[in-house]
Design a protein around this motif. Structure first.
Motif, mmCIF file in Angstrom:
data_model
loop_
_atom_site.group_PDB
_atom_site.id
_atom_site.type_symbol
_atom_site.label_atom_id
_atom_site.label_comp_id
_atom_site.label_asym_id
_atom_site.label_seq_id
_atom_site.Cartn_x
_atom_site.Cartn_y
_atom_site.Cartn_z
ATOM 1 N N PHE A 107 0.837 -1.195 0.000
ATOM 2 C CA PHE A 107 0.000 0.000 0.000
ATOM 3 C C PHE A 107 0.877 1.253 0.000
ATOM 4 C CE2 PHE A 107 -4.045 -1.903 0.145
ATOM 5 C CZ PHE A 107 -3.871 -3.105 0.809
ATOM 6 N N ASP A 154 -3.840 2.509 -4.740
ATOM 7 C CA ASP A 154 -4.028 1.260 -4.008
ATOM 8 C C ASP A 154 -5.298 0.541 -4.456
ATOM 9 O OD1 ASP A 154 -1.702 1.901 -2.706
ATOM 10 O OD2 ASP A 154 -2.685 2.527 -0.846
ATOM 11 N N PHE A 155 -6.370 1.314 -4.660
ATOM 12 C CA PHE A 155 -7.624 0.732 -5.134
ATOM 13 C C PHE A 155 -7.429 0.067 -6.490
ATOM 14 C CE2 PHE A 155 -11.451 1.322 -7.800
ATOM 15 C CZ PHE A 155 -12.327 0.504 -7.117
ATOM 16 N N VAL A 156 -6.796 0.762 -7.402
ATOM 17 C CA VAL A 156 -6.627 0.239 -8.759
ATOM 18 C C VAL A 156 -5.743 -1.006 -8.744
ATOM 19 C CG1 VAL A 156 -5.662 0.745 -11.045
ATOM 20 C CG2 VAL A 156 -7.123 2.424 -9.900
ATOM 21 N N ALA A 163 -4.988 6.371 -2.075
ATOM 22 C CA ALA A 163 -6.177 5.513 -2.173
ATOM 23 C C ALA A 163 -6.495 5.146 -3.614
ATOM 24 C CB ALA A 163 -7.376 6.199 -1.516
ATOM 25 N N ASP A 164 -6.303 6.076 -4.534
ATOM 26 C CA ASP A 164 -6.608 5.786 -5.938
ATOM 27 C C ASP A 164 -5.698 4.687 -6.471
ATOM 28 O OD1 ASP A 164 -8.527 7.868 -5.967
ATOM 29 O OD2 ASP A 164 -6.984 9.338 -6.486
ATOM 30 N N HIS A 187 -8.169 -8.365 -8.385
ATOM 31 C CA HIS A 187 -9.533 -8.850 -8.142
ATOM 32 C C HIS A 187 -10.224 -9.175 -9.464
ATOM 33 C CE1 HIS A 187 -13.810 -8.462 -6.921
ATOM 34 N NE2 HIS A 187 -13.367 -8.993 -5.798
ATOM 35 N N GLY A 204 -5.278 -3.147 -6.318
ATOM 36 C CA GLY A 204 -6.039 -4.262 -5.754
ATOM 37 C C GLY A 204 -7.127 -4.756 -6.693
ATOM 38 N N MET A 205 -7.768 -3.817 -7.375
ATOM 39 C CA MET A 205 -8.863 -4.204 -8.273
ATOM 40 C C MET A 205 -8.373 -4.928 -9.516
ATOM 41 S SD MET A 205 -11.620 -3.711 -6.759
ATOM 42 C CE MET A 205 -12.747 -4.025 -8.101
#
Length: 131
Positions: A69, A76-78, A73-74, A84, A80-81
Motif C-alpha cells: 500500500f 491502491d484501489f486500482v 487511495a486511488d 480482483h 487491488g482491483m
C-alpha cells in the motif's frame, strides 16, 4: 409475591433473551475454531477438477491482492482491483471449462469481456498516475 418467585420470573423472562444473544456467538466461535489450521488450499469438501481450479484461481487472486500500500487511495484501489478482476476472469474461465448452464456460461463470457476491458483501463491509468 416473594423474592424467590420474582427472581424465578425474571430468570424465565431473561433466559430466551440470553440464549438468543449468546448462542450465535458460541456457534460462530465453534465454527471459527473448526476452521483453524485450514487453508483455502485444503478444503473440507469436494475435490473435483472444477473445485481444484476455483481454489487455484482464488489462491492466485488473494496472493496478487497482497499489494504494498502506498497511502494513495486511488493507486491502491486500482492495484487491488486489477488482481480482483483477474481473479474474476480466471473463475469465469473455470466456468467455461466445466460449467454446463448456458445462461451462466454467457455470464462468464461477459465477465471476461468486461473485466478484461477494465483491467486495460486501470493499467493505462496506473501507467499515467502511479509515480
Amino acid at each position: 409475591m416473594n423474592v424467590k418467585n420474582v427472581f424465578l420470573g425474571a430468570a424465565l423472562t431473561l433466559a430466551p433473551i440470553l440464549l438468543a444473544t449468546t448462542l450465535p456467538a458460541f456457534a460462530q466461535e465453534a465454527d471459527h475454531s473448526a476452521h483453524q489450521g485450514m487453508t483455502m488450499a485444503e478444503p473440507a469438501g469436494d475435490q473435483s477438477p472444477s473445485t481444484k481450479a476455483f481454489i487455484d484461481a482464488n489462491t492466485k487472486m488473494h496472493a496478487a491482492m497482497e499489494i504494498d500500500f502506498t497511502g494513495n487511495a486511488d493507486v491502491d484501489f486500482v492495484r487491488g482491483m486489477i488482481a480482483h478482476h483477474q481473479g474474476a476472469i480466471d473463475m469465469a474461465k473455470v466456468e467455461l471449462e466445466h460449467g454446463k448452464d448456458p445462461a451462466i456460461r454467457k455470464l462468464a463470457e461477459e465477465v471476461i469481456s468486461a473485466q478484461t476491458g477494465e483491467i486495460k483501463m486501470m493499467e493505462e491509468w496506473l501507467a499515467k498516475n502511479a509515480k
